[in-house]
Design a protein around this motif. Structure first.
Motif, PDB file in Angstrom:
ATOM      1  N   GLY A 257       0.814  -1.214   0.000  1.00  0.00           N
ATOM      2  CA  GLY A 257       0.000   0.000   0.000  1.00  0.00           C
ATOM      3  C   GLY A 257       0.843   1.256   0.000  1.00  0.00           C
ATOM      4  N   LEU A 258       1.925   1.260   0.792  1.00  0.00           N
ATOM      5  CA  LEU A 258       2.802   2.440   0.845  1.00  0.00           C
ATOM      6  C   LEU A 258       3.528   2.652  -0.474  1.00  0.00           C
ATOM      7  CD1 LEU A 258       4.313   2.008   4.427  1.00  0.00           C
ATOM      8  CD2 LEU A 258       2.773   3.824   3.661  1.00  0.00           C
ATOM      9  N   ILE A 259       4.002   1.559  -1.074  1.00  0.00           N
ATOM     10  CA  ILE A 259       4.690   1.688  -2.363  1.00  0.00           C
ATOM     11  C   ILE A 259       3.749   2.276  -3.409  1.00  0.00           C
ATOM     12  CG2 ILE A 259       5.722   0.387  -4.272  1.00  0.00           C
ATOM     13  CD1 ILE A 259       6.746  -1.605  -2.110  1.00  0.00           C
ATOM     14  N   VAL A 274       3.997  -1.715 -11.751  1.00  0.00           N
ATOM     15  CA  VAL A 274       5.343  -2.130 -12.168  1.00  0.00           C
ATOM     16  C   VAL A 274       6.322  -1.938 -11.015  1.00  0.00           C
ATOM     17  CG1 VAL A 274       7.240  -1.672 -13.756  1.00  0.00           C
ATOM     18  CG2 VAL A 274       4.877  -1.591 -14.583  1.00  0.00           C
ATOM     19  N   ALA A 275       6.218  -0.806 -10.331  1.00  0.00           N
ATOM     20  CA  ALA A 275       7.116  -0.542  -9.202  1.00  0.00           C
ATOM     21  C   ALA A 275       6.902  -1.552  -8.087  1.00  0.00           C
ATOM     22  CB  ALA A 275       6.874   0.880  -8.683  1.00  0.00           C
ATOM     23  N   THR A 276       5.635  -1.877  -7.826  1.00  0.00           N
ATOM     24  CA  THR A 276       5.318  -2.822  -6.751  1.00  0.00           C
ATOM     25  C   THR A 276       5.957  -4.183  -7.005  1.00  0.00           C
ATOM     26  OG1 THR A 276       3.220  -1.716  -6.289  1.00  0.00           O
ATOM     27  CG2 THR A 276       3.448  -3.986  -5.549  1.00  0.00           C
ATOM     28  N   PHE A 277       5.770  -4.715  -8.203  1.00  0.00           N
ATOM     29  CA  PHE A 277       6.282  -6.057  -8.490  1.00  0.00           C
ATOM     30  C   PHE A 277       7.793  -6.051  -8.698  1.00  0.00           C
ATOM     31  CE2 PHE A 277       1.773  -6.442  -9.707  1.00  0.00           C
ATOM     32  CZ  PHE A 277       1.439  -7.506  -8.878  1.00  0.00           C
ATOM     33  N   ALA A 278       8.346  -4.933  -9.130  1.00  0.00           N
ATOM     34  CA  ALA A 278       9.804  -4.835  -9.254  1.00  0.00           C
ATOM     35  C   ALA A 278      10.458  -4.877  -7.875  1.00  0.00           C
ATOM     36  CB  ALA A 278      10.180  -3.551  -9.982  1.00  0.00           C
ATOM     37  N   ILE A 279       9.871  -4.183  -6.916  1.00  0.00           N
ATOM     38  CA  ILE A 279      10.415  -4.201  -5.554  1.00  0.00           C
ATOM     39  C   ILE A 279      10.255  -5.594  -4.942  1.00  0.00           C
ATOM     40  CG2 ILE A 279      10.060  -3.286  -3.215  1.00  0.00           C
ATOM     41  CD1 ILE A 279       9.475  -0.582  -4.545  1.00  0.00           C
TER      42      ILE A 279
END
Length: 300
Positions: A257-259, A274-279
């Motif tokens: 949620g924060l990301i 994309v950012a969520t799954f990359a992290i």
């Protein structure tokens, strides 16, 4: 700084909903080693159950207090989704428990499609909006906190503690932990393995119903395809936090949620997933068991 804190509050609220759904994933995986991909659609069913109860109660009791209305929506939604998940486990998953590992996974994907299409056929494909249930807003300088955000975070914290207590301090929890470690030995020692697994499915569905009701209250709309994206993100949260760990599931949900919230605030919203799954991939490269997960011990 005020803008940053505001996004933190928004992210914690969204992450609390993901965390509630992620607990269901992690409980089922922990006890039978299965990823229940229909769990996201159980979350969607919980939202629709709450919506139907809302429409019935407001039609017959126009002046019903909002607190009582939300409580009834939660309780009835938990009962209905618990019955749904108990039936699914009994009919679709239990006969395949001794089969090859891909069979329950394929069945879970098929059940997800069945549930989504069932709601689409019975409730229609359009979004179903409801009036705003909780509208109180508190201002702390330039920071805005709504009452519904407080409710979501508090409900998540209370349920996490309650389920942690059940799993670690009660006879049911001991049976669940014994079944998780060794089903055959647990059965030899008198544990009703089938009943324990069914109760675990019901508990996960009840949490998903709470998350669905909170989602409906927060966004004010329900749709038949609400289960897929939140379900995938909740599964991601369970893996990120350490699948099999209840605190890890909530921690992973809060991080997701924060990301999402911070990326949407400071970068383009189109790439938040994309950012969520990359992290997630980055974390799992260096810690494959997740943040709070424990490595599996092979028995010899």
């Amino acid at each position: 700084m005020e803008y940053f804190i505001q996004q933190l509050i928004n992210g914690l609220t969204l992450g609390s909903i993901y965390g509630l759904v992620a607990i269901g994933y992690t409980m089922v995986y922990g006890i039978i080693g299965m990823i229940n991909f229909a769990h996201g659609d159980i979350f969607m069913l919980g939202g629709f159950a709450a919506l139907i109860i809302f429409l019935i109660l407001t039609s017959f009791f126009a002046g019903i207090p909002v607190a009582l209305l939300l409580l009834i929506m939660l309780v009835v939604g938990m009962l209905m989704t618990g019955l749904w998940n108990w039936t699914i486990e009994r009919v679709a998953y239990r006969p395949l428990r001794g089969s090859f590992r891909l069979a329950p996974l394929i069945t879970a994907i098929g059940m997800s499609i069945v549930l989504s299409n069932f709601i689409q056929v019975t409730q229609g494909p359009r979004n179903k909006p409801i009036p705003q249930l909780v509208s109180d807003v508190y201002h702390l300088g330039a920071i805005t906190i709504s009452l519904k955000q407080i409710i979501i975070v508090v409900v998540t914290a209370v349920l996490l503690f309650a389920f942690w207590y059940v799993v670690n301090k009660t006879p049911l929890g001991r049976a669940q932990r014994a079944t998780e470690q060794d089903r055959k030995m647990a059965a030899l020692l008198g544990v009703d393995v089938d009943r324990t697994i069914s109760v675990t499915f019901v508990m996960g569905a009840a949490l998903a119903a709470v998350a669905g009701t909170m989602f409906l209250m927060y966004y004010g709309v329900a749709s038949f395809n609400d289960g897929f994206i939140p379900g995938v993100k909740a599964f991601t949260a369970a893996v990120l936090g350490g699948i099999g760990s209840l605190p890890g599931a909530v921690l992973g949900g809060l991080l997701i949620g924060l990301i999402e919230s911070l990326w949407s605030a400071y970068f383009t919203i189109a790439y938040k997933d994309v950012a969520t799954f990359a992290i997630l991939a980055f974390v799992l490269i260096f810690k494959p068991t997740g943040i709070l997960g424990r490595p599996e011990v092979e028995k010899v």
